[in-house]
Write a protein that holds these residues in place. Sequence first.
Motif, PDB file in Angstrom:
ATOM      1  N   GLY A  53       0.809  -1.223   0.000  1.00 51.93           N
ATOM      2  CA  GLY A  53       0.000   0.000   0.000  1.00 51.93           C
ATOM      3  C   GLY A  53       0.837   1.265   0.000  1.00 51.93           C
ATOM      4  O   GLY A  53       0.377   2.327   0.408  1.00 51.93           O
ATOM      5  N   ILE A  54       2.111   1.147  -0.443  1.00 47.21           N
ATOM      6  CA  ILE A  54       2.928   2.360  -0.559  1.00 47.21           C
ATOM      7  C   ILE A  54       3.528   2.415  -1.960  1.00 47.21           C
ATOM      8  O   ILE A  54       3.672   1.397  -2.623  1.00 47.21           O
ATOM      9  CB  ILE A  54       4.090   2.438   0.471  1.00 47.21           C
ATOM     10  CG1 ILE A  54       5.044   1.244   0.312  1.00 47.21           C
ATOM     11  CG2 ILE A  54       3.565   2.543   1.881  1.00 47.21           C
ATOM     12  CD1 ILE A  54       6.349   1.433   1.065  1.00 47.21           C
ATOM     13  N   THR A  55       3.870   3.634  -2.379  1.00 42.85           N
ATOM     14  CA  THR A  55       4.527   3.794  -3.673  1.00 42.85           C
ATOM     15  C   THR A  55       6.019   3.586  -3.481  1.00 42.85           C
ATOM     16  O   THR A  55       6.604   4.087  -2.512  1.00 42.85           O
ATOM     17  CB  THR A  55       4.240   5.195  -4.235  1.00 42.85           C
ATOM     18  OG1 THR A  55       2.819   5.362  -4.322  1.00 42.85           O
ATOM     19  CG2 THR A  55       4.849   5.376  -5.612  1.00 42.85           C
ATOM     20  N   ILE A  56       6.618   2.821  -4.406  1.00 39.10           N
ATOM     21  CA  ILE A  56       8.048   2.535  -4.320  1.00 39.10           C
ATOM     22  C   ILE A  56       8.787   3.184  -5.490  1.00 39.10           C
ATOM     23  O   ILE A  56       9.881   3.709  -5.337  1.00 39.10           O
ATOM     24  CB  ILE A  56       8.278   1.005  -4.308  1.00 39.10           C
ATOM     25  CG1 ILE A  56       7.681   0.414  -3.023  1.00 39.10           C
ATOM     26  CG2 ILE A  56       9.754   0.663  -4.432  1.00 39.10           C
ATOM     27  CD1 ILE A  56       7.588  -1.094  -3.008  1.00 39.10           C
ATOM     28  N   LYS A  57       8.156   3.162  -6.658  1.00 36.58           N
ATOM     29  CA  LYS A  57       8.779   3.731  -7.864  1.00 36.58           C
ATOM     30  C   LYS A  57       7.925   4.889  -8.386  1.00 36.58           C
ATOM     31  O   LYS A  57       6.687   4.820  -8.327  1.00 36.58           O
ATOM     32  CB  LYS A  57       8.810   2.682  -8.973  1.00 36.58           C
ATOM     33  CG  LYS A  57       9.660   1.487  -8.653  1.00 36.58           C
ATOM     34  CD  LYS A  57      11.020   1.666  -9.261  1.00 36.58           C
ATOM     35  CE  LYS A  57      11.913   0.523  -8.852  1.00 36.58           C
ATOM     36  NZ  LYS A  57      13.312   0.867  -8.941  1.00 36.58           N
ATOM     37  N   SER A  58       8.562   5.886  -8.966  1.00 38.09           N
ATOM     38  CA  SER A  58       7.808   6.939  -9.631  1.00 38.09           C
ATOM     39  C   SER A  58       7.119   6.349 -10.850  1.00 38.09           C
ATOM     40  O   SER A  58       7.643   5.439 -11.477  1.00 38.09           O
ATOM     41  CB  SER A  58       8.750   8.043 -10.105  1.00 38.09           C
ATOM     42  OG  SER A  58       9.370   8.614  -8.996  1.00 38.09           O
ATOM     43  N   ALA A  59       5.918   6.847 -11.156  1.00 32.58           N
ATOM     44  CA  ALA A  59       5.201   6.334 -12.319  1.00 32.58           C
ATOM     45  C   ALA A  59       4.551   7.500 -13.051  1.00 32.58           C
ATOM     46  O   ALA A  59       4.155   8.491 -12.430  1.00 32.58           O
ATOM     47  CB  ALA A  59       4.141   5.344 -11.868  1.00 32.58           C
ATOM     48  N   VAL A  60       4.436   7.352 -14.372  1.00 30.81           N
ATOM     49  CA  VAL A  60       3.874   8.432 -15.190  1.00 30.81           C
ATOM     50  C   VAL A  60       2.498   8.033 -15.718  1.00 30.81           C
ATOM     51  O   VAL A  60       2.311   6.913 -16.181  1.00 30.81           O
ATOM     52  CB  VAL A  60       4.783   8.711 -16.418  1.00 30.81           C
ATOM     53  CG1 VAL A  60       4.325   9.971 -17.151  1.00 30.81           C
ATOM     54  CG2 VAL A  60       6.229   8.827 -16.011  1.00 30.81           C
ATOM     55  N   VAL A  61       1.548   8.934 -15.641  1.00 35.57           N
ATOM     56  CA  VAL A  61       0.257   8.772 -16.318  1.00 35.57           C
ATOM     57  C   VAL A  61      -0.068  10.127 -16.936  1.00 35.57           C
ATOM     58  O   VAL A  61       0.514  11.137 -16.546  1.00 35.57           O
ATOM     59  CB  VAL A  61      -0.894   8.381 -15.361  1.00 35.57           C
ATOM     60  CG1 VAL A  61      -0.795   6.939 -14.940  1.00 35.57           C
ATOM     61  CG2 VAL A  61      -0.953   9.300 -14.163  1.00 35.57           C
TER      62      VAL A  61
END
Length: 501
Positions: A53-61
């Motif tokens: 439930g946490i973000t680990i990597k940056s992601a693009v949308v």
Amino acid sequence: MHTLNLGILAHVDAGKTTLTERLLYAAGVIDQPGSVDQGSTQTDTLDLERQRGITIKSAVVSFRIDDVTVNLIDTPGHPDFIAEVERVLSVLDGAVLVVSAVEGVQPQTRVLMRTLRRLNIPTLIFVNKVDRRGAADVPVLRAIAEKLGPAVLAMGSVAGLGTRDADVTPFSAADDGFAARLADLLADHDEALLAAYVDGGTAVPYRRLRTELARQTGKALVHPVFFGSAMTGAGVASLSAGIAELLPAAGAAAAGPVSGAVFKVERGPAGEKIAYARLFSGTLRVRDRLRFGDGHEGKVTGIGVFDRGSAVPRPSVAAGQIGKLWGLDEVRVGDQLGLPRATGPERHFAPPTLETVVVPARPGDKGALHAALTQLAEQDPLIDLRQDDLRQELSVKLYGEVQKEVIGATLADDFGLEVGFRETTTICIERPVGTGAAVERLRKPPNPFLATVGLRIEPTPAGSGVAFSIEAELGSMPLAFFAAVEDTVRRTLLQGLAGWG
Ligand SMILES: Nc1nc2c(ncn2[C@@H]2O[C@H](COP(=O)(O)OP(=O)(O)OP(=O)(O)O)[C@@H](O)[C@H]2O)c(=O)[nH]1
Ligand SMILES: [Mg+2]
């Protein structure tokens, strides 16, 4: 069509990923906002992210607001993954800094805002979770002004604060108080406004105030504050409108030479390398050859450009856009594309302070572990994979225990490697504190070598690395000897007198 490359930054759990869903939903990209708690979001797609439930990597949308394509980069908030934030800073046109209306300004929020301000990145602030019990508005706004920077202004008011029905009404021209507050805030950086103000209330048209607000926000002089709830969607429409109205889109020079920066590297389903890059100038086409990083060259075999959601195959990517690039086998995170940047990659946050040795559960897996960690280092060079040839050990640098767990789980899930870690230790760095010099002369005992060697060591500013220079005449011995001396000096300096780095 303009492009705005927008980062969402905040402390852990502030609601960045949930807000990303809401913005996509508001723009009509998805029919239903996904939920972090159910693991159904557009970003946070890694299994590990969904489990934890946490973000680990940056992601693009991406999504569109009016005629602007917004490439939104959702970043992790946990301090162990600050390197992910660092890598995206150089590609942003603007940012939304999220603050929780319940937890308020956190130490990590201050670290992030300080950096955004230092880099002059236009930033809107979103005070999230106004629906949650214990949410505050005025005290949080005050804390923002005190701790993040005084040039902030609330863009709306909240009714039903701390309840599921919390709603946000944007201030408008009809609010006399708001126009006065706007004029007050903007007059500091606008001579004409200041004059009108001092003249005794000559009314400045509201439209002029809004234009000036966009100008000063675009220069990162002021930071409009929006309230809302990423969970219920309250206030998100105003934030969307604010993003389009107040943040400046990328300046684009599609005709110039190619120049870009790689801020993320991942592997596709077949193990192929995919680089995420922002182009600052020029146009890159499929089958173009280009230089990147430290003197590498490669041919682009495929391009994806972000449009209404994820990346879609395109023949080219142009200045201002973010592209996914296939075919650059040696590419690493942080590489420059095309024209090299004058200086090396900048450091905005402190480097990792911990170190650990990674040990394969099966001794026969050493080679495979080295290969796997080398792949992880392509995506995160700060782990600084090192092999101690004497002890036959592999060590990595870390920000903290959560990052260590994630590396362990990634090695198990993606590479089938069970590993253990030695106790995490603090990285100690030895530095010279003064100047020292020594000379050993040819044919003078105890020098057994056919050479005279003189060395002077001087301290340089902390963190600036090792600089090597030669004071002997270049013609005095073969160039290969100079290279060997430099090599030996650098290798010797890897370990200090007390055995540390
Ligand atoms: N009540 C309420 N809960 C929210 C809101 N926004 C997010 N949450 C909850 O807060 C938790 C964290 O949300 P995320 O969107 O994962 O936060 P994040 O900032 O992306 O977290 P990291 O990426 O791990 O730093 C989840 O349980 C969300 O459901 C909100 O506006 N109101
Ligand atoms: Mg997140």
